[in-house]
Design a protein around this motif. Structure first.
Motif, PDB file in Angstrom:
ATOM      1  N   MET A 241       5.835  53.479   1.936  1.00  0.00           N
ATOM      2  CA  MET A 241       5.971  52.077   1.517  1.00  0.00           C
ATOM      3  C   MET A 241       6.257  51.179   2.711  1.00  0.00           C
ATOM      4  N   SER A 242       5.888  49.922   2.558  1.00  0.00           N
ATOM      5  CA  SER A 242       6.199  49.007   3.653  1.00  0.00           C
ATOM      6  C   SER A 242       7.457  48.225   3.291  1.00  0.00           C
ATOM      7  N   ILE A 243       8.191  47.876   4.301  1.00  0.00           N
ATOM      8  CA  ILE A 243       9.426  47.120   4.060  1.00  0.00           C
ATOM      9  C   ILE A 243       9.093  45.648   4.235  1.00  0.00           C
ATOM     10  N   ASP A 244       9.003  44.925   3.139  1.00  0.00           N
ATOM     11  CA  ASP A 244       8.559  43.542   3.276  1.00  0.00           C
ATOM     12  C   ASP A 244       9.516  42.561   2.600  1.00  0.00           C
ATOM     13  N   PHE A 245      10.766  42.945   2.499  1.00  0.00           N
ATOM     14  CA  PHE A 245      11.708  42.031   1.860  1.00  0.00           C
ATOM     15  C   PHE A 245      11.982  40.824   2.760  1.00  0.00           C
ATOM     16  N   ILE A 246      11.848  39.651   2.163  1.00  0.00           N
ATOM     17  CA  ILE A 246      12.198  38.430   2.895  1.00  0.00           C
ATOM     18  C   ILE A 246      13.323  37.744   2.126  1.00  0.00           C
ATOM     19  N   TYR A 247      14.418  37.530   2.786  1.00  0.00           N
ATOM     20  CA  TYR A 247      15.557  36.914   2.113  1.00  0.00           C
ATOM     21  C   TYR A 247      15.180  35.502   1.664  1.00  0.00           C
ATOM     22  N   PRO A 248      15.483  35.134   0.425  1.00  0.00           N
ATOM     23  CA  PRO A 248      15.068  33.807  -0.058  1.00  0.00           C
ATOM     24  C   PRO A 248      15.648  32.671   0.783  1.00  0.00           C
ATOM     25  N   GLU A 249      14.849  31.613   0.888  1.00  0.00           N
ATOM     26  CA  GLU A 249      15.248  30.475   1.706  1.00  0.00           C
ATOM     27  C   GLU A 249      16.412  29.695   1.096  1.00  0.00           C
ATOM     28  N   TYR A 250      16.451  29.716  -0.238  1.00  0.00           N
ATOM     29  CA  TYR A 250      17.490  28.936  -0.929  1.00  0.00           C
ATOM     30  C   TYR A 250      18.263  29.821  -1.888  1.00  0.00           C
ATOM     31  N   GLU A 251      19.508  29.490  -2.058  1.00  0.00           N
ATOM     32  CA  GLU A 251      20.350  30.259  -2.966  1.00  0.00           C
ATOM     33  C   GLU A 251      20.914  29.338  -4.036  1.00  0.00           C
ATOM     34  N   ILE A 252      21.145  29.925  -5.208  1.00  0.00           N
ATOM     35  CA  ILE A 252      21.709  29.140  -6.295  1.00  0.00           C
ATOM     36  C   ILE A 252      23.219  29.326  -6.288  1.00  0.00           C
ATOM     37  N   ALA A 253      23.918  28.219  -6.192  1.00  0.00           N
ATOM     38  CA  ALA A 253      25.373  28.284  -6.188  1.00  0.00           C
ATOM     39  C   ALA A 253      25.870  27.788  -7.537  1.00  0.00           C
ATOM     40  N   ARG A 254      26.544  28.676  -8.255  1.00  0.00           N
ATOM     41  CA  ARG A 254      27.036  28.311  -9.582  1.00  0.00           C
ATOM     42  C   ARG A 254      28.559  28.213  -9.541  1.00  0.00           C
ATOM     43  N   ASN A 255      29.059  27.096  -9.983  1.00  0.00           N
ATOM     44  CA  ASN A 255      30.498  26.919 -10.045  1.00  0.00           C
ATOM     45  C   ASN A 255      30.997  27.544 -11.351  1.00  0.00           C
ATOM     46  N   LYS A 256      31.583  28.723 -11.233  1.00  0.00           N
ATOM     47  CA  LYS A 256      31.948  29.479 -12.430  1.00  0.00           C
ATOM     48  C   LYS A 256      33.014  28.766 -13.256  1.00  0.00           C
ATOM     49  N   ASP A 257      33.814  27.907 -12.608  1.00  0.00           N
ATOM     50  CA  ASP A 257      34.828  27.164 -13.358  1.00  0.00           C
ATOM     51  C   ASP A 257      34.180  26.152 -14.289  1.00  0.00           C
ATOM     52  N   ARG A 258      32.986  25.744 -13.948  1.00  0.00           N
ATOM     53  CA  ARG A 258      32.322  24.719 -14.754  1.00  0.00           C
ATOM     54  C   ARG A 258      31.290  25.276 -15.722  1.00  0.00           C
ATOM     55  N   CYS A 259      30.697  26.413 -15.393  1.00  0.00           N
ATOM     56  CA  CYS A 259      29.615  26.947 -16.238  1.00  0.00           C
ATOM     57  C   CYS A 259      30.151  27.294 -17.621  1.00  0.00           C
ATOM     58  N   ILE A 260      29.472  26.793 -18.661  1.00  0.00           N
ATOM     59  CA  ILE A 260      29.910  27.075 -20.032  1.00  0.00           C
ATOM     60  C   ILE A 260      28.929  28.020 -20.735  1.00  0.00           C
ATOM     61  N   ASN A 261      28.083  28.679 -19.973  1.00  0.00           N
ATOM     62  CA  ASN A 261      27.110  29.625 -20.531  1.00  0.00           C
ATOM     63  C   ASN A 261      26.221  29.011 -21.606  1.00  0.00           C
TER      64      ASN A 261
END
Lengths: 501, 152
Positions: free
Chosen positions: A1-21
């Motif tokens: 297999m080839s190793i082709d993982f590229i780390y995503p350019e952007y990340e999602i930051a979730r404020n767990k204190d605010r998330c109400i699911n």
């Protein structure tokens, strides 16, 4: 297999204190980034799938989400930037051409931002647009070179067909197929309410939109999709698309997956077949050939409609425009290298074409020098971002501007540049029914109207400041502009003085 | 009389209306996203408006405030009344017989977390003005509009 993982350019930051699911993010993401984990009773996100369209961020009711640029980085290298390296990994894995959408995002000079606008002080009064009339009405089309009179001395109306715009802004070509039905309806209704024009692009005109024909420019492109007699006669003008700023020199390709139902009917091609627009018009290899098509379209529309020829801004644009101005065309539309697209090869989008500001200045000058400026009107597009850009474009010599990216932003686009994926979360660049319905034209058209009205107010303010009370008086008035941080050559091409001069 | 009008053509099934309804009726003071987070954190909501969803179709359902309301007719204690065109519920009078739940053709009355019945009262018991579900709908699928007369 080839190793082709590229780390995503952007990340999602979730404020767990605010998330109400509430799972709104999960339901609104067509890329299936968010997922509710029932066991953990919490939301999780797969950054890898995120295109950073900001739909979840915009709809999160508790403002618990943000998207941040990752701080994961390759070892720093001024020559080998992270993006360049990632693209090599992608191509080494796929063997394919890289695709991109929307306009060129690369850090080339933006000449609009190096041009400043004049204002009156003391010696010539500025005008207050709230108290005095200010004319933004503009006509596009050929201007007669002389006044003709009949034998009794009365003036003969020898005006070629014109487009009348309430304000010098139009929505540029975006095909039904590349954008959704609801996006088209929003544009058509807004153009009608504003007294301007929108452009069908090369995808034909949906039968529901013939009623907006008086404010429609119908396009004829190299694929000739959806072109027939009624179509040509439905619009107020016909545009021949020779080139597009985002991808000069190449054609278009709407994947078969998007050719469904009404799109297939409107384009007059079978469902599921790829819509391939050739790079050239196969019947146009010279200005004489172009003249033939211009005249055929005029014949087909009984000489009642102006014909526009749209070209991409490329190196010899002034000479090309000079040819077009002699081809019988009424309007030339220039598309700069920052113009948007639903899909283009990345290398072409990012490396081909020239800035519209320079193209406009050189075309306007060339046509004036050759005494044929009145043969055509000039419309420019491909990077007009604000009313200030509009004023600068007109002072450089344009008769009006085309805007599309700005219009899409008004409809909700966040420039994630993933149109080619067909999963637009804002209901614009998609044909998936559940996504298309996210753009309610009732909301969309009002936002477009608001945008153009706001710009028109600002244009009036800026014109008033210069002591100018009509677009006509601003047109080609380069003394109203000064460059800042530009070299001699750039100033020479733009035909403006440097600030302080 | 203004009514909540639901247009399934524009409903995205995002369920923001449900959460906005739960927030409006949570008794919390304030209307900011932060207030909402405080009010609805770690609870299972029991909203008065509910999204019905099957395949490609979805739409929100809440009380229609019928002109001839079966719930009011069937209420054995007089807890349900029609006041100025809005069907109100008096929680003090409700004895949880569930008759209204059985007769409502829209399924728009349901038991609250305390047991007594609850239903949409057009937010008149909350802040008044435009109901929260309408304010929060991102696609104008729920509108608060004058229907003319005292129609259903």
């Amino acid at each position: 297999m080839s190793i082709d993982f590229i780390y995503p350019e952007y990340e999602i930051a979730r404020n767990k204190d605010r998330c109400i699911n509430c799972r709104v993010c999960e339901k609104q993401c067509a890329n299936e980034v968010h997922k509710y984990h029932a066991d953990l009773k919490m939301m999780q996100a797969d950054d890898l799938k995120c295109v950073n369209c900001q739909r979840c961020v915009s709809l999160c009711p508790t403002r618990a989400l943000k998207i941040v640029k990752t701080d994961n980085t390759y070892k720093e290298n001024a020559h080998w930037k992270g993006r360049t390296m990632s693209e090599i990994y992608l191509q080494a894995g796929s063997g394919g051409v890289l695709l991109s959408s929307m306009g060129n995002p690369v850090d080339y000079p933006i000449y609009w931002d190096k041009i400043l606008i004049n204002a009156s002080q003391v010696t010539n009064p500025s005008i207050d647009p709230l108290r005095e009339p200010m004319e933004t009405r503009t006509f596009l089309g050929q201007r007669p070179n002389k006044i003709e009179r009949d034998k009794d001395g009365n003036i003969v109306n020898n005006m070629a067909p014109q487009l009348e715009l309430s304000t010098p802004i139009m929505f540029s070509a975006m095909s039904y197929g590349s954008i959704s039905y609801n996006a088209h309806e929003s544009l058509a209704r807004a153009a009608t309410e504003l007294g301007i024009y929108y452009n069908t692009g090369e995808g034909g005109l949906h039968e529901d939109f013939y009623k907006y024909g008086a404010n429609t420019i119908v396009q004829v492109a190299s694929g000739r999709f959806g072109v027939h007699k009624d179509y040509l006669n439905a619009g107020a003008a016909v545009e021949i698309k020779m080139g597009q700023g985002a991808k000069p020199g190449i054609g278009g390709h709407l994947p078969g997956a998007k050719i469904v139902g009404d799109v297939s009917r409107t384009r007059m091609i079978p469902e599921g077949s790829d819509a391939i627009s050739p790079a050239p018009h196969h019947d146009i290899y010279s200005i004489e050939d172009l003249h033939q098509l211009v005249m055929s379209l005029k014949e087909a529309t009984n000489y009642t409609k102006p014909v526009i020829v749209k070209i991409a801004a490329v190196h010899n644009v002034a000479a090309i425009a000079s040819g077009i101005a002699r081809s019988g065309a009424d309007i030339i539309s220039l598309d700069g290298f920052r113009g948007g697209t639903g899909a283009a090869p990345t290398r072409i989008r990012d490396n081909v074409g020239i800035p519209i500001e320079l193209a406009l200045a050189s075309v306007d000058k060339r046509l004036r020098d050759e005494g044929i400026r009145n043969n055509v009107s000039l419309v420019v597009g491909g990077s007009v971002r604000s009313s200030a850009d509009v004023v600068k474009a007109i002072a450089l010599g344009a008769d009006a501007v085309y805007v599309a990216t700005s219009a899409l932003l008004a409809l909700g686009c966040h420039l994630c540049r993933s149109c080619h994926g067909g999963k637009c979360n804002w209901g614009i660049a998609t044909q998936r029914a559940d996504l298309v319905k996210r753009l309610n034209p009732e909301i969309g058209y009002k936002r477009l109207v608001n945008l153009v009205e706001a710009w028109t107010h600002e244009i009036k303010e800026m014109m008033g400041g210069m002591g100018i009370n009509s677009i006509e008086a601003l047109k080609g008035n380069r003394l109203m502009l000064r460059g800042v941080g530009l070299n001699e050559k750039e100033l020479e091409i733009l035909g403006i003085y440097h600030a302080g001069q | 009389m203004k009514r909540i009008i639901v247009n399934e053509k524009w409903c995205l099934g995002c369920r923001l209306c449900e959460y906005n309804c739960a927030f409006a009726n949570s008794g919390s003071i304030g209307t900011t996203p932060l207030d909402m987070a405080k009010a609805l954190k770690d609870i299972v909501i029991n909203p008065r408006i509910k999204i019905e969803e099957k395949d490609d179709i979805c739409f929100a359902v809440s009380c229609r405030h019928c002109k001839e309301p079966l719930c009011v007719k069937s209420c054995i204690t007089g807890a349900l009344t029609r006041v100025d065109g809005v069907i109100r519920i008096n929680k003090e009078k409700c004895v949880e017989c569930h008759t209204c739940v059985l007769v409502c053709p829209y399924g728009a009355i349901m038991p609250s977390d305390e047991g007594v019945m609850q239903k949409c009262e057009l937010c008149v018991q909350n802040t008044g003005g435009e109901p929260f579900c309408v304010k929060g709908c991102p696609n104008k699928a729920i509108e608060f509009k004058e229907l003319g007369g005292d129609s259903v």
